[in-house]
Enzyme design. Structure first.
Site, PDB file in Angstrom:
ATOM      1  N   LYS A 250     -42.429  28.716  -2.185  1.00  0.00           N
ATOM      2  CA  LYS A 250     -42.639  27.505  -1.387  1.00  0.00           C
ATOM      3  C   LYS A 250     -42.530  27.834   0.086  1.00  0.00           C
ATOM      4  CE  LYS A 250     -40.696  23.825  -4.111  1.00  0.00           C
ATOM      5  NZ  LYS A 250     -39.573  22.919  -4.242  1.00  0.00           N
TER       6      LYS A 250
HETATM    7  N1  GLU Z   1     -34.658  20.886  -8.066  1.00  0.00           N
HETATM    8  C1  GLU Z   1     -34.832  22.137  -8.751  1.00  0.00           C
HETATM    9  C2  GLU Z   1     -36.020  22.872  -8.186  1.00  0.00           C
HETATM   10  O1  GLU Z   1     -36.938  22.252  -7.692  1.00  0.00           O
HETATM   11  C3  GLU Z   1     -35.076  21.972 -10.214  1.00  0.00           C
HETATM   12  C4  GLU Z   1     -33.826  21.869 -10.925  1.00  0.00           C
HETATM   13  C5  GLU Z   1     -33.869  21.165 -12.226  1.00  0.00           C
HETATM   14  O2  GLU Z   1     -34.936  20.922 -12.770  1.00  0.00           O
HETATM   15  O3  GLU Z   1     -32.809  20.845 -12.686  1.00  0.00           O
HETATM   16  O4  GLU Z   1     -36.015  24.065  -8.234  1.00  0.00           O
END
Ligand code: GLU
Length: 319
Positions: A250
Site C-alpha cells: 500500500k
Molecule cells: N485491518 C487489517 C488490515 O487491513 C486487517 C485485520 C483483520 O482483518 O483483522 O491489514
C-alpha cells in the site's frame, strides 16, 4: 456462519491483494447468506490517511461488494470506525489490568533493540530478559516523566486452531512473540486489543484476512482467552504477489483500485481476474461480484500465494 466481516486499515488506497481478501470475505459471507460487516480500522492515527477512510469504502463498492453494517450505513453494533470505539478498548484493558494480566512496560523501542543480539534484525520475543530489564529501568524512567506502554503477560503453551483455509495452525506464543503490547506508550491502543474486542462485540463468527497475519491471530486468540471472549473461526487467504514475486505494498501504491478505476478499467475485469487467481474461474473473464456467489466451494481456494503475471495486467487493461 451468520456474520462475516472485512476490516480495512485506511493507510492508503486498497490494492489488488486487499481487494482479493475482501472479495473472499464477502463471497464466503454471501454464499452462506450471512450478514456482512464493514469495519474501518483507523486506530493508528499517525498511519491513517484521512481520505482513505471513506475512499476504501468507495473502492470496495466500485468492486461490487456491499455490506449490511458499516460506517456509511450504520447498524446495531456501531460505531464502525475504530477511532470512535476507544471506550470499549479502555474497558477491556481495565478488565485485564484488574485481573493482574498486564504490566507497565517502560522500555522504548531503542531499549528493546539494544537487548536484541542482532540489533538490526526483527525484535526478539518479549520475555524474561526484557521483563528483568524493565524492572531495572522503571525508577529512572518514572523520574524522567516517561509514560509506559501496557503489555499482556503471555504464558507458556501452544495456541492452536484449525484455519478454514490455511488448515491446522500451532504457535508457541511465549517463544515466538512474547508479552503483547496492548496500549503503546503514546496512548494508542494496539490493533490486537481493538480487533479482539470489536469482533466479539459485533458478533463476528468468521474472520477472513491475509495469511501474513497468522501469527497475529495466535496472539489475538491468547488475548480472547484472557478476556473471556469467544474465538471466531478464521480463514486466512494466501497473499497475492506482483509479477516480481514481491508482496503488493500500500505504501508504494502498488496496483491500487483507484488507479485502475482512473485508468478506465472495468470492475468486472478486476473481479474476474481476482476470481481466476483464486481458482473460482478457470481463467479471467468479466464477472460481477454477485455472479460469483454461487460459484465453487471454499475448499477449492488455493493454499499457495497468488501471482500476478504480465498477461493478467494486459488483460486487465483490455488486452
Ligand atoms: N485491518 C487489517 C488490515 O487491513 C486487517 C485485520 C483483520 O482483518 O483483522 O491489514
Amino acid at each position: 456462519m451468520r456474520r462475516g466481516r472485512y476490516a480495512p486499515s485506511p493507510t492508503g488506497g486498497l490494492h489488488l491483494g486487499n481487494a482479493r481478501t475482501a472479495l473472499v470475505a464477502w463471497w464466503r459471507a454471501r454464499a452462506a447468506r450471512a450478514s456482512f460487516v464493514l469495519r474501518v480500522e483507523d486506530l493508528d492515527r499517525p498511519r491513517t490517511v484521512p481520505a482513505a477512510v471513506h475512499g476504501n469504502l468507495a473502492e470496495l463498492r466500485w468492486l461490487g461488494l456491499d455490506w449490511d453494517e458499516g460506517p456509511d450505513v450504520s447498524g446495531p453494533y456501531g460505531p464502525y470506525l475504530q477511532s470512535e470505539r476507544t471506550a470499549a478498548y479502555e474497558a477491556a484493558l481495565g478488565r485485564l489490568t484488574a485481573d493482574g494480566a498486564t504490566f507497565a512496560c517502560w522500555l522504548s523501542r531503542k531499549d528493546l533493540r539494544e537487548l536484541a543480539s542482532a540489533p538490526h534484525g526483527p525484535t526478539p520475543p518479549y520475555g524474561r530478559r526484557e521483563r528483568a530489564r524493565n524492572a531495572r529501568a522503571e525508577t529512572a524512567k518514572r523520574a524522567a516523566g516517561r509514560t509506559p506502554a501496557v503489555r499482556l503477560r503471555v504464558g507458556p503453551g501452544t495456541v492452536a486452531w484449525t484455519d478454514r483455509l490455511a488448515g491446522p495452525q500451532a504457535f508457541d506464543l511465549e517463544a515466538e512473540v512474547g508479552d503483547l503490547v496492548l496500549r503503546r506508550a503514546d496512548g494508542l491502543f494496539a490493533y490486537a486489543l481493538a480487533v479482539v474486542v470489536d469482533d466479539a462485540v459485533m458478533g463476528i463468527e468468521e474472520v477472513v484476512r491475509g495469511d501474513d497475519l497468522l501469527q497475529a491471530t495466535a496472539a489475538q486468540i491468547a488475548l480472547q482467552r484472557a478476556l473471556g471472549l469467544p474465538t471466531p473461526a478464521y480463514a486466512h487467504v494466501p497473499l497475492l504477489l506482483g509479477p516480481d514475486g514481491m508482496r503488493l505494498s500500500k505504501r508504494r501504491g502498488d496496483r491500487t483500485l483507484h488507479a485502475l478505476r482512473d485508468a478506465g478499467v472495468r470492475p468486472e475485469r478486476v473481479v474476474g481476474l481476482l476470481a481466476a487467481t483464486l481458482g473460482l474461474l478457470p481463467e479471467p473473464s468479466e464477472t460481477s461480484a454477485a455472479e460469483l456467489i454461487d460459484v465453487g466451494g471454499a475448499a477449492d481456494l488455493p493454499r499457495a500465494p497468488g501471482r500476478l503475471t504480465e498477461a493478467h495486467e494486459t488483460w486487465l487493461h483490455g488486452g
